[in-house]
Design a protein around this motif. Sequence first.
Motif, short mmCIF file in Angstrom:
data_model
loop_
_atom_site.label_atom_id
_atom_site.label_comp_id
_atom_site.label_asym_id
_atom_site.label_seq_id
_atom_site.Cartn_x
_atom_site.Cartn_y
_atom_site.Cartn_z
N HIS A 90 172.90 47.08 135.26
CA HIS A 90 173.29 45.73 134.82
C HIS A 90 172.34 45.21 133.73
O HIS A 90 172.78 44.54 132.79
N ALA A 91 171.07 45.47 133.88
CA ALA A 91 170.09 44.95 132.90
C ALA A 91 170.42 45.50 131.51
O ALA A 91 170.34 44.78 130.51
N LEU A 92 170.80 46.77 131.46
CA LEU A 92 171.14 47.38 130.17
C LEU A 92 172.46 46.81 129.65
O LEU A 92 172.55 46.37 128.50
N GLN A 93 173.47 46.83 130.51
CA GLN A 93 174.80 46.33 130.11
C GLN A 93 174.70 44.88 129.63
O GLN A 93 175.32 44.50 128.65
N TRP A 94 173.89 44.09 130.31
CA TRP A 94 173.72 42.68 129.96
C TRP A 94 173.12 42.54 128.56
O TRP A 94 173.31 41.53 127.88
#
Length: 373
Positions: A90-94
């Motif tokens: 999620h941190a990357l996708q965000w």
Amino acid sequence: MKLDPLHVGRPNVGKRGAFLARVNEILDRRWLSNNGPVVQEFERKVSEILGVKHGLAMCNATAAIEIAARALGMHGEVILPSYTFVATAHALQWQGITPVFADMDPATHNIDPAKIEKLITPRTTGIVGVHVWGRACETEAIDKIAAKHKLKVMYDASHGFGCSTNGRMLGGFGSCEVFSFHATKFINCFEGGVVTTNDDDLAYQMRMMTNFGFTGYDRVEYLGINGKMNEVCAAMGLTNLEAMDEIVEVNRRNYLTYCEELRSVAGVSVIQYDSGERNNYQYVVIEVDPGTCPRNRDEIVEALHAENVIARKYFWPGCHRMEPYRSLQPNAGQLLPETEMVAASVIVLPTGQTVDEKTVKRVCEIIKTSVKR
Ligand code: T4K
């Protein structure tokens, strides 16, 4: 007799009096956030324990991964394991980065370096390894691949505080590493994260980004965000660090009791930690072998829950089967057979300060009975 609810991730708490004294000082000082003295002390202490030049305290590990990825210039595609807490992806996708999931080595539960290279495309800019359960990734192999393809490397070391590999503490590998100090981690700040690095420029940049990009009063030099840790969280972290040896010892004792009690249970094995390395033993992880265990993983989890033992199926079903990745990358599972197999076989059991030997034995009894049923 049913146990009181027994959770995985019940917080450990150091000396209450020491914590409350720190909170009183914070209130007297009226300095509550923005790089206060307690945060600075916490950063110094963490850096000292890990033997790194910089430890930057942040509000949690998820925000820390985002800040680190951005500071490293990661964009396009980044390769990471699917077998991790969904926060890593999620941190990357965000950040607008496409997470590309690599399969794991079932012997370590970590990203398999042999699976990385074929996922590299012209859009790939980095690799994020995760030291799952605090067992270190194959950092040398990952570094080699990264150097060959000019990729950035960082590690999600959320599980790895106080763990070593080849005698070296985690914290100094890759360009930076991110630790979680969430309530459920063996050392907690209520919520918290720390990015460690030996790179002065990267540390400077991440520090600015964590505070809106300010480089002085009224001067903003970067696109920043509010990723700061507050003083009370740092006070909790410092207090718990003072109890670190004690907590590791409790975890180690519980871990050894689990190993002993479950040794003869057919098809159930406790994952091993290298006794030559330092580990925090915060995760007691069992694997249920569908070939030799008379019950499947879900049946054992059900039996435990029925007795109020809230065992967890971390990290089932794997990030690639969670949204938005399931919809965005519907075929990702085809390249992740080991991840799918391990994710379907793992159970994480309760440990920490709130769990004693008698309770461990009771939990093991429930497992033994459920397997015999
Ligand atoms: N990368 C990795 C590899 C991670 O494992 C994590 C976090 C991160 C990144 C992100 O770090 P942070 O941004 O959180 O710093 C829990 C934790 O919330 C999560 O931090 C952790 N990994 C993950 C492994 O476990 P959930 O969804 O299982 O949380 P939850 O609410 O079900 O809580 C777990 C158990 O702990 C419950 O049974 C209740 C118990 N609990 C929880 C809290 C907060 C307590 O007894 N007291 C409490 O105060 O994710």
